[in-house]
Design a protein around this motif. Structure first.
Motif, PDB file in Angstrom:
ATOM      1  N   ALA A  86       0.867  -1.179   0.000  1.00  0.00           N
ATOM      2  CA  ALA A  86       0.000   0.000   0.000  1.00  0.00           C
ATOM      3  C   ALA A  86       0.901   1.225   0.000  1.00  0.00           C
ATOM      4  CB  ALA A  86      -0.908   0.021   1.224  1.00  0.00           C
ATOM      5  N   VAL A  87       0.669   2.110  -0.930  1.00  0.00           N
ATOM      6  CA  VAL A  87       1.429   3.348  -1.023  1.00  0.00           C
ATOM      7  C   VAL A  87       0.447   4.489  -0.818  1.00  0.00           C
ATOM      8  CG1 VAL A  87       2.848   4.820  -2.495  1.00  0.00           C
ATOM      9  CG2 VAL A  87       3.089   2.331  -2.620  1.00  0.00           C
ATOM     10  N   SER A  93       0.238  14.795  -4.871  1.00  0.00           N
ATOM     11  CA  SER A  93       1.370  14.004  -5.357  1.00  0.00           C
ATOM     12  C   SER A  93       1.213  13.739  -6.844  1.00  0.00           C
ATOM     13  CB  SER A  93       1.426  12.652  -4.633  1.00  0.00           C
ATOM     14  OG  SER A  93       1.581  12.840  -3.249  1.00  0.00           O
ATOM     15  N   LEU A  94       2.342  13.623  -7.515  1.00  0.00           N
ATOM     16  CA  LEU A  94       2.340  13.351  -8.941  1.00  0.00           C
ATOM     17  C   LEU A  94       3.354  12.249  -9.217  1.00  0.00           C
ATOM     18  CD1 LEU A  94       1.435  14.137 -11.836  1.00  0.00           C
ATOM     19  CD2 LEU A  94       3.291  15.821 -11.831  1.00  0.00           C
ATOM     20  N   ILE A  95       2.887  11.143  -9.773  1.00  0.00           N
ATOM     21  CA  ILE A  95       3.758  10.029 -10.131  1.00  0.00           C
ATOM     22  C   ILE A  95       3.973  10.083 -11.636  1.00  0.00           C
ATOM     23  CG2 ILE A  95       4.017   7.521 -10.126  1.00  0.00           C
ATOM     24  CD1 ILE A  95       3.986   8.798  -7.344  1.00  0.00           C
ATOM     25  N   LEU A  96       5.222  10.163 -12.055  1.00  0.00           N
ATOM     26  CA  LEU A  96       5.526  10.330 -13.472  1.00  0.00           C
ATOM     27  C   LEU A  96       5.951   9.044 -14.172  1.00  0.00           C
ATOM     28  CD1 LEU A  96       7.415  13.723 -13.238  1.00  0.00           C
ATOM     29  CD2 LEU A  96       5.045  13.330 -13.930  1.00  0.00           C
ATOM     30  N   LYS A  97       6.317   8.023 -13.403  1.00  0.00           N
ATOM     31  CA  LYS A  97       6.692   6.761 -14.020  1.00  0.00           C
ATOM     32  C   LYS A  97       6.370   5.638 -13.038  1.00  0.00           C
ATOM     33  CE  LYS A  97      11.535   6.796 -12.636  1.00  0.00           C
ATOM     34  NZ  LYS A  97      12.900   6.606 -13.093  1.00  0.00           N
ATOM     35  N   PRO A  98       6.338   4.406 -13.528  1.00  0.00           N
ATOM     36  CA  PRO A  98       6.013   3.276 -12.652  1.00  0.00           C
ATOM     37  C   PRO A  98       6.957   3.180 -11.461  1.00  0.00           C
ATOM     38  CG  PRO A  98       5.949   2.597 -14.944  1.00  0.00           C
ATOM     39  CD  PRO A  98       6.531   3.999 -14.914  1.00  0.00           C
ATOM     40  N   LEU A  99       6.437   2.654 -10.371  1.00  0.00           N
ATOM     41  CA  LEU A  99       7.208   2.493  -9.141  1.00  0.00           C
ATOM     42  C   LEU A  99       7.687   1.053  -8.968  1.00  0.00           C
ATOM     43  CD1 LEU A  99       4.899   4.580  -6.778  1.00  0.00           C
ATOM     44  CD2 LEU A  99       7.046   5.300  -7.818  1.00  0.00           C
TER      45      LEU A  99
END
Length: 118
Positions: A86-87, A93-99
């Motif tokens: 769980a994140v 927040s902004l996610i720009l690429k896969p984690l």
């Protein structure tokens, strides 16, 4: 996952969950329309039951949302079998690429010390 790989290039699938206070229920439909699973939840504690006077008096004035900021704690109470990772991300927040690298490190629980384990 197979479902989202063409868009995200991630090996992992995901579910977005929005923890919404009952006072904000009228505004929560936007999250559902964006693909979130909406969970209406009360604050995870009763402010009146906080023993320390300073905290009890100031927690309702802290941050942007007072005691409702703590709704995010529900992310850590999700069923581990259904959600092995769980994140928590605030809406700013902004996610720009896969984690994927982070997830792989979290899932690597080998005994040689190289894995992060959760």
């Amino acid at each position: 996952s197979i479902r989202n790989y063409h868009e995200s290039k991630s090996l992992f699938d995901y579910e977005m969950i929005a923890f919404v206070h009952p006072d904000a229920r009228p505004c929560s439909s936007i999250f559902a329309s964006l693909g979130y699973t909406v969970q209406i939840r009360d604050t995870p504690f009763d402010v009146a039951s906080i023993r320390r006077e300073f905290l009890r008096d100031h927690i309702v004035k802290s941050g942007c949302c007072g005691e409702k900021e703590y709704l995010k704690l529900y992310a850590y109470a999700l069923e581990e079998e259904k959600y092995p990772i769980a994140v928590h991300l605030d809406l700013d927040s902004l996610i720009l690429k896969p984690l994927d690298d982070l997830f792989l490190a979290m899932l690597d629980d080998d005994d040689n010390g190289s894995g992060g384990g959760v």
